[in-house]
Write an enzyme that holds these catalytic residues in place. Structure first.
Site, PDB file in Angstrom:
ATOM      1  N   LYS A 111      52.423  49.653  46.951  1.00 24.62           N
ATOM      2  CA  LYS A 111      51.366  48.998  47.720  1.00 24.62           C
ATOM      3  C   LYS A 111      51.943  47.736  48.337  1.00 24.62           C
ATOM      4  O   LYS A 111      52.400  46.836  47.629  1.00 24.62           O
ATOM      5  CB  LYS A 111      50.165  48.649  46.840  1.00 24.62           C
ATOM      6  CG  LYS A 111      49.090  47.895  47.618  1.00 24.62           C
ATOM      7  CD  LYS A 111      48.076  47.218  46.728  1.00 24.62           C
ATOM      8  CE  LYS A 111      47.182  46.302  47.565  1.00 24.62           C
ATOM      9  NZ  LYS A 111      46.256  45.500  46.734  1.00 24.62           N
ATOM     10  N   GLY A 172      39.273  39.104  46.144  1.00 23.59           N
ATOM     11  CA  GLY A 172      38.617  38.394  45.062  1.00 23.59           C
ATOM     12  C   GLY A 172      37.291  37.759  45.410  1.00 23.59           C
ATOM     13  O   GLY A 172      36.696  37.078  44.575  1.00 23.59           O
ATOM     14  N   ALA A 198      39.953  45.291  48.622  1.00 21.33           N
ATOM     15  CA  ALA A 198      39.550  43.877  48.577  1.00 21.33           C
ATOM     16  C   ALA A 198      38.107  43.686  49.002  1.00 21.33           C
ATOM     17  O   ALA A 198      37.635  44.296  49.965  1.00 21.33           O
ATOM     18  CB  ALA A 198      40.449  42.993  49.434  1.00 21.33           C
ATOM     19  N   GLY A 199      37.416  42.824  48.249  1.00 19.32           N
ATOM     20  CA  GLY A 199      36.068  42.419  48.595  1.00 19.32           C
ATOM     21  C   GLY A 199      34.960  43.131  47.853  1.00 19.32           C
ATOM     22  O   GLY A 199      33.804  42.706  47.897  1.00 19.32           O
ATOM     23  N   ASN A 220      40.126  45.314  41.901  1.00 11.83           N
ATOM     24  CA  ASN A 220      40.531  44.684  40.656  1.00 11.83           C
ATOM     25  C   ASN A 220      39.480  43.681  40.191  1.00 11.83           C
ATOM     26  O   ASN A 220      38.833  43.848  39.167  1.00 11.83           O
ATOM     27  CB  ASN A 220      41.893  44.021  40.808  1.00 11.83           C
ATOM     28  CG  ASN A 220      42.476  43.491  39.506  1.00 11.83           C
ATOM     29  OD1 ASN A 220      43.500  42.830  39.491  1.00 11.83           O
ATOM     30  ND2 ASN A 220      41.858  43.769  38.371  1.00 11.83           N
TER      31      ASN A 220
END
Length: 269
Positions: A111, A172, A198-199, A220
């Site tokens: 990635k 995040g 993301a988000g 994550n």
């Protein structure tokens, strides 16, 4: 079509990354948990088959005296996706990917993320394009984190990336899908897998990404920062599955006015 046939079709609904089929469309990170045991439990609850690892922050064998993440997430069970988190130049990202290839016995799937600054963690598109081109030429299968710009997403596909992963919102942030129209445009013009990266903050965010037609979601913080990460991992798994089924089913058209749920023809009174 009967229920049994529908279940068979659903079980065959896989997506391909670098020539390998995966059933789970949820990919999760391994950072930000309190320890390796919580990481293991969250990954298991998520049903994820691909887990991403920040090579600069996580021990997968480079530090002999520290707990090794591969002891709880073995290579025999999971596809470990090394990422270049913490890299701000193409040079650093390429070096990190080559280190990961050595640590993982020559595995080529990575990635790529190249960030612009520490405050926004927004992708540096110029350096990302440069790194992607170098890595593809070096034989890597690149899953690339980028902005939600459809033109940049297409260019990364043309460079040979195995998957393109536009952000839904800043890393995040937990803000959800801020620009669904751009994500949809990327999806409808792509010939490689598109995953939101993301988000995502909660299950409904993941479902929306899948309803837009994305092939998967990588997250994550949305799991690791939940009050109960293991329970949130389970919720995200269900959201991905529900969103995918809704996309395949095809939603009803949106209308400005009400429409009776039953026809008025043939009423007895």
């Amino acid at each position: 079509m009967n229920t049994a046939t529908q279940q068979i079709d659903q079980s065959a609904d896989v997506f391909m990354i670098a020539g390998k089929a995966y059933r789970s469309r949820l990919l999760i990170g391994t950072g930000k948990y309190k320890d390796n045991e919580e990481t293991r439990r969250a990954v298991e609850a998520s049903g994820a088959e691909i887990v991403t690892v920040a090579i600069r922050r996580t021990n997968i064998g480079q530090n002999q005296n520290e707990p090794n993440l591969l002891e709880v997430l073995p290579l025999s069970k999971y596809t470990i996706l090394p990422n270049t988190a913490g890299c701000y130049t193409a040079e650093d990202a390429v070096r990190t990917c080559r280190l990961a290839r050595e640590l993982l016995d020559g595995r080529q799937l990575v990635k790529l993320e190249v960030l612009g600054d520490q405050k926004t963690l927004y992708p540096n598109v110029t350096e990302t394009l440069k790194a992607a081109e170098t890595l593809v030429k070096d034989g890597f299968e690149v899953m690339v984190y980028t902005t939600d710009d459809p033109l940049i997403a297409k260019r990364l596909e043309e460079l040979g990336c195995a998957a393109v992963m536009p952000l839904g919102a800043p890393l995040g942030s937990g803000l959800g899908i801020r620009n669904p129209y751009n994500i949809f445009t990327i999806v409808e013009n792509a010939r490689v897998p598109i995953l939101v990266d993301a988000g995502v903050g909660t299950a409904s965010d993941a479902a929306i990404a899948m309803e837009l037609g994305c092939d998967g979601v990588l997250m994550n913080s949305g799991i690791a920062h939940a009050k109960n990460p293991v329970l949130m991992a389970s919720a995200m798994k269900k959201a991905i599955e529900a969103g995918r089924e809704a996309f395949l089913a095809g939603r009803m058209p949106k209308k400005r006015y009400a429409s009776a749920s039953s026809p008025i023809e043939g009423l007895f009174f």
